[in-house]
Scaffold this motif. Sequence first.
Motif, PDB file in Angstrom:
ATOM      1  N   VAL A   1      27.163  42.468  35.170  1.00 47.52           N
ATOM      2  CA  VAL A   1      27.842  41.234  35.557  1.00 47.52           C
ATOM      3  C   VAL A   1      29.335  41.327  35.258  1.00 47.52           C
ATOM      4  N   GLY A   2      29.657  41.929  34.096  1.00 47.70           N
ATOM      5  CA  GLY A   2      31.072  42.103  33.747  1.00 47.70           C
ATOM      6  C   GLY A   2      31.797  42.932  34.793  1.00 47.70           C
ATOM      7  N   LEU A   3      31.163  44.048  35.191  1.00 51.92           N
ATOM      8  CA  LEU A   3      31.789  44.906  36.197  1.00 51.92           C
ATOM      9  C   LEU A   3      31.887  44.185  37.538  1.00 51.92           C
ATOM     10  N   TRP A   4      30.863  43.361  37.812  1.00 53.39           N
ATOM     11  CA  TRP A   4      30.894  42.640  39.075  1.00 53.39           C
ATOM     12  C   TRP A   4      32.054  41.650  39.108  1.00 53.39           C
ATOM     13  N   LEU A   5      32.279  40.977  37.987  1.00 49.90           N
ATOM     14  CA  LEU A   5      33.411  40.048  37.931  1.00 49.90           C
ATOM     15  C   LEU A   5      34.732  40.812  38.094  1.00 49.90           C
TER      16      LEU A   5
END
Lengths: 343, 310
Positions: free
Chosen positions: B93-97
């Motif tokens: 999720v962090g990378l997606w953000l």
Amino acid sequence: MNRERFIRQRGNDWYQYEQIIKHLRGTPLRYWRSADVLALSRLYRSICYDLSLVQSREWGAQLEQYLNDLVAQGHNCLYRSPPRSVSVLPGFFLTGFPALLRKRKLAFLLSLSLFTVPLVVSAVVAYLRPDVAEMVAGHETLESAKQNFSEQHWNVVDERYASDRSKMAGFYLKNNAGISFQAFALGVFCGIGSALILVSNGISLGMTAGFVSSLRDETASNFFAFIVSHGAFELPAIVIAGTAGLVLGYGVLCPGSRTRTAALQHHARESLLLALGAGMMLLLAALIEAFFSPLPVARWIRCVVGMCLWAIVLAWLLLARPSGDESSLQIARSDEERPDHEN
Amino acid sequence: MVRCGVRLASVYSNGQPTPRRYSMSGTSKRKVDSRILVETPEGVDFEFVLAGPGKRSAAFIADLFIKAGFLSLGVVLPLALSPGRPLIFGVGVGLWLALWFVVDWFYGSIFESMWNGQTPGKRLYHLRVIRTNGTPITSASAIGRNFLLAADSQPLLICGLYTVGLISMLATRRMQRIGDLVFDTMVVDESRERASSIREVVEEVEPLLRSECTRRFAVPERTLALIERLFDDTRLIPDGLREVIATPLSISIRKRMGISESSPIGWNLNGRSSGTALRHTYFLLRVLKTFSSSDIGTPGPVSGGGGRSE
């Protein structure tokens, strides 16, 4: 020479030229063969001549259009911007960026005051009158701040910590860097957009800080211990992004002896570099905020580290000097002063 | 488009800074459409066709879909990998953000620097960003002009309304939005659809017959070029106006060739019959068809030009 003879004579070259262009367009720059490039530049020059011949004899819009397209394609192939390697970027960030910022001292000071004055005022107001703070910043915001900092959230560094904080890293980056780029872009409206962003961010931060200070318990020290380390990068970065916006706005408001557009273009490059530097700082800030600021270590350790970071950032911004003349300020200038057409 | 073109013409005639125009024949060439002249170091002027707000919006919307595609791909991966593994989920999720951030601010600039001024949407619509001097865009300009989308998209309601950008495009000679103005770029249309228009226009026209003509069966090249230019872009000159322009030309060509004032075949550009309203236009088209036929009048050398040479 009449038109038909001309076409018959030159058609072969045109065809060959088209083939080369088609080939080169599909190949990355470093695989271009020198023979092709030589042939292309020879053919390009001859086709430029053809085009001017057709233009001067007025041999028809169609033919002219065709040659015009050929020239445009060749022009696009031959006159590329010089590939600038990414390796200049670290050098620019380390030394050129602070130097650039010092060059724009006045804009920076203006931006700093646009951020800190509302921050201090609202902090004092919120500290003295928490009820006003609630009116201005909203009840929920302050409540959640209170909850967040009323106790140490993380007691161990485990998988849950890593998972949650990675999520937050992405969020911080997207949010903060987004705001800073906006502060840069909206500067084009005479700097008003940037000023608004600076002031509103100053107020909301000041409100929160003043409010948690007024609680007179652990919350305040937790808050400052959390904020101090990444704040070293984040707060200057916001001010710098605002500076970038104000520089753009300055170009619009005070074009000097240039036309307004030319002045804008003149200031834009440095302004953009400032914004990109601020973006880099915010990337660092996001990582620190996500993984270091909430670490379950003693408050004083985080405070000491935070203070060190502040010292480093301030020293860097105030003192870093590009060595010699191969500075990255050149990045800022090179495009502008480069002659328009250069192989 | 037409309205824009007229405005462009008025700007030119106001003595604003204009690109150098060639005028070998003594008459300066007025641009009445969305073309812009650029002079190469070789001393030749060539023109780019500017892309207007319509096509640019289309490309922009195509890009929006592609961006959404990137982001949904980015969200599917961590969801697919994550069941039972919270760490991967969190990092995902962090990378997606982070990806969202990059797509938001750097989508255009990454593609425009890599693909020489094109994004996937621009490639789809044959648009390209170049600098106003005709040279390819630099990475710095690409980044800057895309950052300034934040200004062009104002006012923001639920999403950007792009009013600022639209007004800026309509108000500037090169149809630039704010980001283009600030970083000295423009968007040009590279599609060649206009080039084939004459061939289509001439298609349903009968050529002149030698028997109709009582004097020299020939028309000078310059006259032909002039006629070609008259039909160059059928969108630009209304039929009625073209007929007015065509009338003296047609009459003098007839006189010169000795063709009697007959052939009142009703005809207009859309193939609708309208009496004799457009007979001079029609005559000029017949002239065009007759004398600039075969390998010259059409954009002949475009394909296989080599085959024709000795």
